[in-house]
Design an enzyme around this catalytic site. Sequence first.
Site, short mmCIF file in Angstrom:
data_model
loop_
_atom_site.label_atom_id
_atom_site.label_comp_id
_atom_site.label_asym_id
_atom_site.label_seq_id
_atom_site.Cartn_x
_atom_site.Cartn_y
_atom_site.Cartn_z
N HIS A 30 -1.21 0.15 -9.90
CA HIS A 30 -1.85 -0.82 -9.00
C HIS A 30 -2.30 -2.08 -9.77
CE1 HIS A 30 -4.15 -1.16 -4.94
NE2 HIS A 30 -3.81 -2.35 -5.39
N ARG A 32 0.85 -1.19 0.00
CA ARG A 32 0.00 0.00 0.00
C ARG A 32 0.89 1.24 0.00
NH1 ARG A 32 -3.21 -2.59 -1.77
NH2 ARG A 32 -5.34 -3.06 -1.12
N GLU A 62 -4.55 7.31 -5.09
CA GLU A 62 -4.60 6.63 -6.40
C GLU A 62 -5.77 7.14 -7.22
OE1 GLU A 62 -4.46 2.40 -5.71
OE2 GLU A 62 -2.40 2.51 -4.97
#
Length: 619
Positions: free
Chosen positions: A355, A307, A336
């Site tokens: 991601h 993360r 994000e």
Amino acid sequence: MASTPSPHTTHLHSLISSSINHNKPSNLSFFHTSSNPSSFKLIHSFSTSFSSTISNVLKTADVSLSRDLNGVVSTPKPTILVSEKLGEAGLDLLRSFADVDCSYDLSPQDLCAKISLCDALIVRSGTKVTREVFEAAQGRIKVVGRAGVGIDNVDLQAATEFGCLVVNAPTANTIAAAEHGIALLTSMARNVAQADASMKAGKWLRSKYVGVSVVGKTLAVMGFGKVGSEVARRAKGLGMHVIAHDPYAPADRARAVGVDLVSFEQAIRTADFISLHMPLTPATNKVFNDDTFAKMKKGVRLINVARGGVIDEDALVRALDSGIVAQAALDVFTVEPPPKDSKLVQHENVTVTPHLGASTKEAQEGVAIEIAEAVVGALNGELSATAVNAPMVPPEVLSELAPYVVLAEKLGRLAVQLVTGGSGIQSVKVVYKSARDPDSLDTRLLRAMVTKGIIEPISDTIINLVNADFSAKQKGLRISEERIIVDSSPEYPVESIQVQISNVQSKFASALLENGNISIEGKVKYGIPHLTRVGPFSVDVSLEGNLILCKQVDQPGMIGKVGNILGESNVNVSFMSVGRTVKRKHAIMAIGVDEEPDKDTQKKIGEVSAVEEFVFLKL
Ligand SMILES: NC(=O)C1=CN([C@@H]2O[C@H](COP(=O)(O)OP(=O)(O)OC[C@H]3O[C@@H](n4cnc5c(N)ncnc54)[C@H](O)[C@@H]3O)[C@@H](O)[C@H]2O)C=CC1
Ligand SMILES: O=C(O)C(=O)COP(=O)(O)O
């Protein structure tokens, strides 16, 4: 007195009636919408009744039966909102059970607007399931499914307070994330992304992109869980020396992979490569910061597929600029997508992916099925093996505890009705007598159900396994437990359950023990919950319908007198039991009744000369 029905039928009935009687209008009943539950042929199999019990524990299902014009009973489908792209196999599974609304890229406002129409929500990492979302749901949302591992985008505290179960899909993307970690590690070491970009820009820069070898280098895996251990295994295959830091990982699991578990300091001081695989929690938030970068070996290389929030990104830019960190490869970011002008993303020594850790075809199909099964199971009232904010109770434990679960709730419900209105309940003790070793008796479900029985009648909150402890705490209610080992058959998990409420006034003084506590006790007999003790008095009535407790002088004719009054008012007696402590002194009559006696009838019972006190209780 009515004859006792067959244990099996009564068992089923008691399981069902518990879910019917205890539903509140705001929480649509699980089995029927008719005002006359007995008119339904509700249950045809044990599994259905069993699931009703579990639903009663979880109250996750909002699946009411309704009749069409021909009187055929049908179950309206629940609605599941899927807010991010999910694999088709999972969607198919969901569609076979529910109305599925795939609405991707919803704004927070749109999500809040939709959520009150949905029973479940399925998200990936891109949807923020905030407190506002739970508030907007107005009690409808029962399950949030996270199609992946990290649940840092779901406000778990709010979910728990609203009694919403959160489940995740913890296993199906492990390999994908580990493979992506290794891909980032090796491509970073050999400047693959930068070299590719430069060639596409028409350049041929062989000396600029000389890389480093990984063989023989030390890799520190931070977080030795599912992904971390798979990364370690693969890195060993590349000839790396692997160490790991994880305060909760067992050393033997690390040894089995040939990895040494070390302290945080040792890991960051000695590693040439550091790969992050811990969850984002308050404890890991920005754990990689100026201080920790300063302790690292100069020229260290960092990989993050965990993360973004575990790294202070500004500090990382500084560490890259100063050369402490030679390179970083990042799949995840604090925000994000990160801002377009992010210094970190633009840094020439940084390799980035948007991601993608879990984004393989295989992982996405697997995750979709894993989460669809978990959400459908939860909506069906099953306890989930991947519950994040509720105890995971294995099915075999649950099946064994089913009748005790019903007993526990009914005892809680009875006990609270014995308290004089207005007395604040602060302390409840649940005493389990069992032949089993206390360590092998999992009482979380039973405690939750006692809590439910006590709190629900005196509040607006629907209590379930998710929010029972929280709700008790909120109301200042302390629930303590005691387990007493008795010399009976360990075949049954519990011999008896006793609920005591202390420091309150009782409207039925005979329910008080010498210590002043209201006390009632019950057992499961032939699968049916029974009330077996009120205060110091032994009784024996099946806990069905409603109950009259009556204390009188122990003399002949009392059963007839009270029975007559009830009969004259057309109140049907289902069970009756008399208990006393000393012959011809005082006795307690526990009378099960199908109907609620009206005020007049209750007055007449109170006027019978030998009756000293009586109370009518709803089960
Ligand atoms: N980039 C992506 O697409 C993906 C990211 N992930 C992320 O990877 C991380 C790990 O996932 P899993 O291995 O499946 O989870 P896991 O729960 O199996 O492993 C996490 C490990 O971190 C350890 N840990 C907790 N606090 C720690 C601390 N302060 N220091 C060191 N270790 C600590 C835990 O003990 C546990 O062993 C999660 O944050 C998850 O969200 C997972 C899958 C895909
Ligand atoms: O499973 C995880 O924790 C992930 O980070 C995967 O995220 P995603 O489902 O791809 O948005």
